[in-house]
Design an enzyme around this catalytic site. Sequence first.
Site, mmCIF file in Angstrom:
data_model
loop_
_atom_site.group_PDB
_atom_site.id
_atom_site.type_symbol
_atom_site.label_atom_id
_atom_site.label_comp_id
_atom_site.label_asym_id
_atom_site.label_seq_id
_atom_site.Cartn_x
_atom_site.Cartn_y
_atom_site.Cartn_z
ATOM 1 N N ASP A 6 25.091 4.104 -14.901
ATOM 2 C CA ASP A 6 24.742 5.323 -14.156
ATOM 3 C C ASP A 6 23.808 6.262 -14.920
ATOM 4 O O ASP A 6 23.629 7.409 -14.512
ATOM 5 C CB ASP A 6 26.029 6.080 -13.807
ATOM 6 C CG ASP A 6 26.793 5.411 -12.675
ATOM 7 O OD1 ASP A 6 26.216 5.286 -11.578
ATOM 8 O OD2 ASP A 6 27.940 4.988 -12.888
ATOM 9 N N GLU B 249 21.372 14.387 -14.531
ATOM 10 C CA GLU B 249 21.902 15.723 -14.201
ATOM 11 C C GLU B 249 23.370 15.895 -14.605
ATOM 12 O O GLU B 249 23.796 16.998 -14.953
ATOM 13 C CB GLU B 249 21.799 15.948 -12.685
ATOM 14 C CG GLU B 249 22.478 17.214 -12.236
ATOM 15 C CD GLU B 249 22.473 17.415 -10.734
ATOM 16 O OE1 GLU B 249 22.884 16.502 -9.995
ATOM 17 O OE2 GLU B 249 22.059 18.471 -10.307
ATOM 18 N N ARG C 185 30.861 6.954 -18.148
ATOM 19 C CA ARG C 185 29.610 7.710 -18.225
ATOM 20 C C ARG C 185 29.510 8.587 -19.487
ATOM 21 O O ARG C 185 28.476 9.208 -19.719
ATOM 22 C CB ARG C 185 29.440 8.567 -16.963
ATOM 23 C CG ARG C 185 29.390 7.730 -15.686
ATOM 24 C CD ARG C 185 28.723 8.461 -14.546
ATOM 25 N NE ARG C 185 27.398 8.908 -14.934
ATOM 26 C CZ ARG C 185 26.660 9.746 -14.226
ATOM 27 N NH1 ARG C 185 27.121 10.222 -13.096
ATOM 28 N NH2 ARG C 185 25.466 10.116 -14.638
ATOM 29 N N ARG D 89 35.697 14.653 -10.275
ATOM 30 C CA ARG D 89 35.126 14.504 -11.617
ATOM 31 C C ARG D 89 35.323 15.730 -12.515
ATOM 32 O O ARG D 89 35.194 15.628 -13.736
ATOM 33 C CB ARG D 89 33.612 14.240 -11.511
ATOM 34 C CG ARG D 89 33.244 12.992 -10.727
ATOM 35 C CD ARG D 89 33.538 11.734 -11.513
ATOM 36 N NE ARG D 89 33.293 10.543 -10.729
ATOM 37 C CZ ARG D 89 32.106 9.950 -10.617
ATOM 38 N NH1 ARG D 89 31.061 10.452 -11.234
ATOM 39 N NH2 ARG D 89 31.990 8.866 -9.891
ATOM 40 N N HIS E 224 30.092 15.332 -5.355
ATOM 41 C CA HIS E 224 29.859 16.518 -6.200
ATOM 42 C C HIS E 224 29.604 17.757 -5.353
ATOM 43 O O HIS E 224 29.199 17.656 -4.192
ATOM 44 C CB HIS E 224 28.615 16.293 -7.074
ATOM 45 C CG HIS E 224 28.792 15.327 -8.195
ATOM 46 N ND1 HIS E 224 27.931 14.277 -8.418
ATOM 47 C CD2 HIS E 224 29.726 15.262 -9.185
ATOM 48 C CE1 HIS E 224 28.324 13.607 -9.500
ATOM 49 N NE2 HIS E 224 29.410 14.179 -9.968
ATOM 50 N N CYS F 178 20.154 14.634 -8.932
ATOM 51 C CA CYS F 178 20.836 13.988 -10.054
ATOM 52 C C CYS F 178 19.908 13.212 -10.975
ATOM 53 O O CYS F 178 20.288 12.887 -12.094
ATOM 54 C CB CYS F 178 21.953 13.090 -9.555
ATOM 55 S SG CYS F 178 21.439 11.931 -8.340
HETATM 56 C C1 CIR Z 1 28.457 8.303 -10.179
HETATM 57 O O1 CIR Z 1 29.327 8.011 -9.350
HETATM 58 O O2 CIR Z 1 28.703 8.966 -11.171
HETATM 59 C C2 CIR Z 1 27.055 7.796 -9.927
HETATM 60 N N1 CIR Z 1 27.114 6.511 -9.300
HETATM 61 C C3 CIR Z 1 26.267 8.759 -9.062
HETATM 62 C C4 CIR Z 1 26.058 10.080 -9.713
HETATM 63 C C5 CIR Z 1 25.224 11.000 -8.894
HETATM 64 N N2 CIR Z 1 25.071 12.231 -9.572
HETATM 65 C C6 CIR Z 1 24.795 13.376 -8.994
HETATM 66 O O3 CIR Z 1 24.682 13.464 -7.783
HETATM 67 N N3 CIR Z 1 24.687 14.448 -9.761
#
Ligand code: CIR
Length: 253
Positions: free
Chosen positions: A60, A65, A85, A130, A160, A246
């Site tokens: 990821d 972001e 992550r 998260r 988010h 992101c």
């Molecule tokens: C996640 O689930 O962490 C990633 N697949 C997607 C993150 C997207 N981030 C964002 O919108 N700030």
Amino acid sequence: MRLAITRDLSPAIARCQLTHLARQPIDLGRARAEHAAYEECLLALGCQVQRLPAGEEMPDSVFVEDCALVLDEVAVLTRPGAASRRAEVTAVEEALRPYRPTLRIGAPATLDGGDVLRVGKTLFVGLSTRTTAPAVQELERLVAPFGYSVAAAEVRGCLHLKSAATEVARGILLVNPEWTGEWVRGFERVEVDPAEPYAANALLVGETVIFPCAFPRTRDRLERRGIATRLVDVSELAKAEGAVTCCSLVFDA
Ligand code: CIR
């Protein structure tokens, strides 16, 4: 100079985190082309783009972001909610260090940058899957000395806070009313078209909004409000639950 930090796509993106979407194959070539066009768009809007190399084993890591919050005075490195992550933050911290003093959210709190919506000197923090309540308190402690206030913000049904609400002009929010709470009431708002629930994530650069071409009805609503948009196709990245905010960290360097 306005700088946009981006990060190359990981070849491992097929193993990305997914919360609300079913896994679908991601065409790496198309995703890379989308990402390059997104960077072109940032360049066209006057940003210099600094692309970090891919985190090979970090599926990821293109979604920079989530690793940091860059304020005028300081950068706050996050501790992402998904354990897979957390290693992403190191390279982002190195990239930010020339531009800002850095602070960090410490364990056991977790915070994804996608959950922090800055409007003026207020940081709204989404209590998502998260981001934890202790992270809100810790962020407040870190940024209060710089004059920011921090407010926990209700968010539901999406990944988010910024999946549900983003700022599209000074003090005007683009929102999905189904996914946000009372806290949006104090703002002038544009609501997403009900047929386009994922359309609330828009990236404001200067006075133009970078916006996914997948949501033409919501785009019409923005344009009718006098908000200029520049379209990008992020349909492959959307399969990884990513959107336009992101994939970059944009700030005055
Ligand atoms: C996640 O689930 O962490 C990633 N697949 C997607 C993150 C997207 N981030 C964002 O919108 N700030």
